[in-house]
Design an enzyme around this catalytic site. Structure first.
Site, PDB file in Angstrom:
ATOM      1  N   ASN A 165       2.024  -4.524  -3.442  1.00  0.00           N
ATOM      2  CA  ASN A 165       0.614  -4.882  -3.292  1.00  0.00           C
ATOM      3  C   ASN A 165      -0.167  -3.631  -2.889  1.00  0.00           C
ATOM      4  O   ASN A 165       0.290  -2.862  -2.042  1.00  0.00           O
ATOM      5  CB  ASN A 165       0.541  -5.934  -2.169  1.00  0.00           C
ATOM      6  CG  ASN A 165      -0.814  -6.540  -1.953  1.00  0.00           C
ATOM      7  OD1 ASN A 165      -1.404  -7.079  -2.886  1.00  0.00           O
ATOM      8  ND2 ASN A 165      -1.313  -6.478  -0.721  1.00  0.00           N
ATOM      9  N   GLU A 187      -6.248 -10.327  -2.212  1.00  0.00           N
ATOM     10  CA  GLU A 187      -7.021 -10.226  -0.966  1.00  0.00           C
ATOM     11  C   GLU A 187      -8.518 -10.123  -1.267  1.00  0.00           C
ATOM     12  O   GLU A 187      -9.240  -9.343  -0.636  1.00  0.00           O
ATOM     13  CB  GLU A 187      -6.574  -9.003  -0.146  1.00  0.00           C
ATOM     14  CG  GLU A 187      -5.085  -8.951   0.139  1.00  0.00           C
ATOM     15  CD  GLU A 187      -4.662  -7.801   1.056  1.00  0.00           C
ATOM     16  OE1 GLU A 187      -5.534  -7.118   1.629  1.00  0.00           O
ATOM     17  OE2 GLU A 187      -3.445  -7.590   1.188  1.00  0.00           O
ATOM     18  N   GLU A 237       0.799  -1.237   0.000  1.00  0.00           N
ATOM     19  CA  GLU A 237       0.000   0.000   0.000  1.00  0.00           C
ATOM     20  C   GLU A 237       0.833   1.289   0.000  1.00  0.00           C
ATOM     21  O   GLU A 237       0.658   2.150   0.868  1.00  0.00           O
ATOM     22  CB  GLU A 237      -0.988  -0.029   1.171  1.00  0.00           C
ATOM     23  CG  GLU A 237      -1.895  -1.262   1.097  1.00  0.00           C
ATOM     24  CD  GLU A 237      -2.940  -1.345   2.224  1.00  0.00           C
ATOM     25  OE1 GLU A 237      -2.795  -0.637   3.231  1.00  0.00           O
ATOM     26  OE2 GLU A 237      -3.893  -2.119   2.065  1.00  0.00           O
ATOM     27  N   ASP A 290     -12.327  -9.998  -1.515  1.00  0.00           N
ATOM     28  CA  ASP A 290     -13.612 -10.169  -0.829  1.00  0.00           C
ATOM     29  C   ASP A 290     -14.594  -9.183  -1.451  1.00  0.00           C
ATOM     30  O   ASP A 290     -14.207  -8.346  -2.280  1.00  0.00           O
ATOM     31  CB  ASP A 290     -13.516 -10.083   0.709  1.00  0.00           C
ATOM     32  CG  ASP A 290     -12.816  -8.849   1.240  1.00  0.00           C
ATOM     33  OD1 ASP A 290     -12.784  -7.811   0.545  1.00  0.00           O
ATOM     34  OD2 ASP A 290     -12.303  -8.908   2.378  1.00  0.00           O
ATOM     35  N   HIS A 308     -10.537  -5.665  -2.606  1.00  0.00           N
ATOM     36  CA  HIS A 308     -11.579  -5.602  -1.575  1.00  0.00           C
ATOM     37  C   HIS A 308     -12.769  -4.851  -2.171  1.00  0.00           C
ATOM     38  O   HIS A 308     -12.885  -3.637  -2.037  1.00  0.00           O
ATOM     39  CB  HIS A 308     -11.055  -4.892  -0.324  1.00  0.00           C
ATOM     40  CG  HIS A 308      -9.957  -5.633   0.365  1.00  0.00           C
ATOM     41  ND1 HIS A 308     -10.163  -6.841   0.989  1.00  0.00           N
ATOM     42  CD2 HIS A 308      -8.639  -5.356   0.519  1.00  0.00           C
ATOM     43  CE1 HIS A 308      -9.010  -7.273   1.501  1.00  0.00           C
ATOM     44  NE2 HIS A 308      -8.077  -6.390   1.228  1.00  0.00           N
TER      45      HIS A 308
HETATM   46  C1  XIL Z   1      -6.062  -6.896   7.839  1.00  0.00           C
HETATM   47  C2  XIL Z   1      -6.294  -8.140   8.679  1.00  0.00           C
HETATM   48  O1  XIL Z   1      -7.162  -9.029   7.981  1.00  0.00           O
HETATM   49  C3  XIL Z   1      -6.909  -7.762  10.006  1.00  0.00           C
HETATM   50  O2  XIL Z   1      -7.025  -8.897  10.858  1.00  0.00           O
HETATM   51  C4  XIL Z   1      -6.042  -6.682  10.692  1.00  0.00           C
HETATM   52  O3  XIL Z   1      -6.685  -6.265  11.873  1.00  0.00           O
HETATM   53  C5  XIL Z   1      -5.824  -5.509   9.754  1.00  0.00           C
HETATM   54  O4  XIL Z   1      -5.264  -5.971   8.543  1.00  0.00           O
HETATM   55  N1  XIL Z   1      -4.889  -4.759   3.349  1.00  0.00           N
HETATM   56  C6  XIL Z   1      -3.868  -5.621   3.679  1.00  0.00           C
HETATM   57  C7  XIL Z   1      -4.046  -6.606   4.786  1.00  0.00           C
HETATM   58  O5  XIL Z   1      -2.840  -5.621   2.991  1.00  0.00           O
HETATM   59  O6  XIL Z   1      -2.862  -6.834   5.495  1.00  0.00           O
HETATM   60  C8  XIL Z   1      -5.150  -6.183   5.733  1.00  0.00           C
HETATM   61  O7  XIL Z   1      -5.363  -7.245   6.650  1.00  0.00           O
HETATM   62  C9  XIL Z   1      -6.408  -5.836   4.966  1.00  0.00           C
HETATM   63  C10 XIL Z   1      -6.154  -4.678   4.034  1.00  0.00           C
END
Ligand code: XIL
Length: 317
Positions: A173, A238, A132, A240, A209
């Site tokens: 990422n 990631e 990020e 969802d 996401h």
């Molecule tokens: C999230 C985890 O799933 C949570 O358990 C934690 O509290 C916060 O981080 N982007 C990312 C991940 O790259 O590492 C994050 O994971 C979600 C957003």
């Protein structure tokens, strides 16, 4: 019905995988599904390889949680995406609130990256070396790394990671790379610049996401292809798809369509190596605690029963 990693491999992809987290591994029903390698061929640790877990105090390393996930992956024949090495969040305060010069922070990054990547050398498919780095407007995020080193922190970390494990794919990422706009443009420019400077970079992760109904398959494909044209691979890292609660049956059908569409884009892009969901069940999703009023983002429900989204993934492959 078809298991998801089998579906991905039959379609020519490297893996279908999921995030998991250490506290969940005491849930035997959860673990039974997680360990099925026909279902998941890849794991990402949700938290236990982040800086605050791995190096909570300067030069004090704790690999306990990360090793638990790495050992589970090895025991069940799964590949691992290491997540992550340098990120503004989940940083111990000794890093985020330290007083640094370019020299001292460079040494801190090199020591963290070298020690963590060396510890897992030979076991990792890939590392999210940089997580990020961009704001949504395409400017660099002004965290402790950028404020001290400018964008040089990126090449410092990538170079150290390559030296510590030459076989791991090195990724950057980020989220909101799935749409057109300043953020994807900035990522394309960054990869162009890194390549021109001979800095090691192998892949770009699209977090993905999504919010229900907001998948833009055409932009996602265009963006992935802009990056693969530069000579890097891409992955959905990631995935969802959050629903404003309460979810209706129609929402779950839309979610099925969303998952199918995202997987379909990875299928359409030959340089897209695989898809990772950000945990497989609503029982352990990060969404409700982070996005108030939203949930049910995963392909399995809270009772570990597959939702329509599961069939969407199968259709996408
Ligand atoms: C999230 C985890 O799933 C949570 O358990 C934690 O509290 C916060 O981080 N982007 C990312 C991940 O790259 O590492 C994050 O994971 C979600 C957003």
């Amino acid at each position: 019905t078809v298991a998801l990693n089998n579906a991905a491999k039959a379609a020519g992809k490297l893996y279908f995988g999921t995030a998991t987290d250490n506290p969940e591994l005491t849930d035997t029903a959860y673990v039974a599904i997680l360990n099925n390698t026909n279902m998941f061929g890849q794991l990402t640790p949700g938290n236990s390889m982040k800086w605050d877990a791995i190096e909570p105090e300067q030069n004090v390393f704790d690999f306990t949680g990360g090793d638990q996930i790495a050992d589970l992956a090895e025991a069940t024949g799964k590949i691992i995406r290491g997540h992550n090495l340098v990120w503004y969040s989940q940083l111990p305060t000794w890093v985020s609130s330290g007083t640094w010069t370019t020299e001292t922070l460079t040494a801190v990054i090199q020591n963290h990256v070298t020690t963590e990547v060396s510890h897992y050398a030979g076991k990792m498919y890939a590392w999210d070396v940089i997580n990020e780095p961009f704001n949504d407007d395409g400017t660099f995020r002004t965290d402790v790394f950028y404020n001290t080193l400018g964008s040089d922190y990126i090449s410092i970390a990538l170079t150290a990671a390559r030296a510590a494990d030459p076989n791991a794919k090195l990724y950057i990422n980020d989220y909101n790379l799935e749409y057109s706009g300043a953020k994807i443009d900035a990522m394309v420019q960054l990869v162009t610049d890194l390549k021109a400077a001979d800095v090691p970079i192998d892949g770009i992760g699209f977090e993905s996401h999504f919010i229900l109904g907001e998948v833009d398959a055409s932009s996602l494909q265009t963006n992935m292809e802009s990056l693969t044209a530069l000579g890097v691979e891409v992955a959905i890292t990631e995935l969802d798809d959050r629903i404003e609660l309460p979810a209706t049956d129609a929402d779950l059908e839309q979610q099925k369509a969303d998952y199918e569409s995202v997987v379909g884009v990875c299928m359409a892009v030959s340089g897209c190596v695989g898809v990772t969901i950000w945990d497989y069940t609503d029982k352990y999703s990060w969404i409700p605690s982070t996005f108030s009023g939203y949930g049910e983002a995963c392909p399995w429900d809270e009772n570990l029963v597959p939702k329509p989204a599961y069939d969407g993934i199968v259709l996408g492959f």
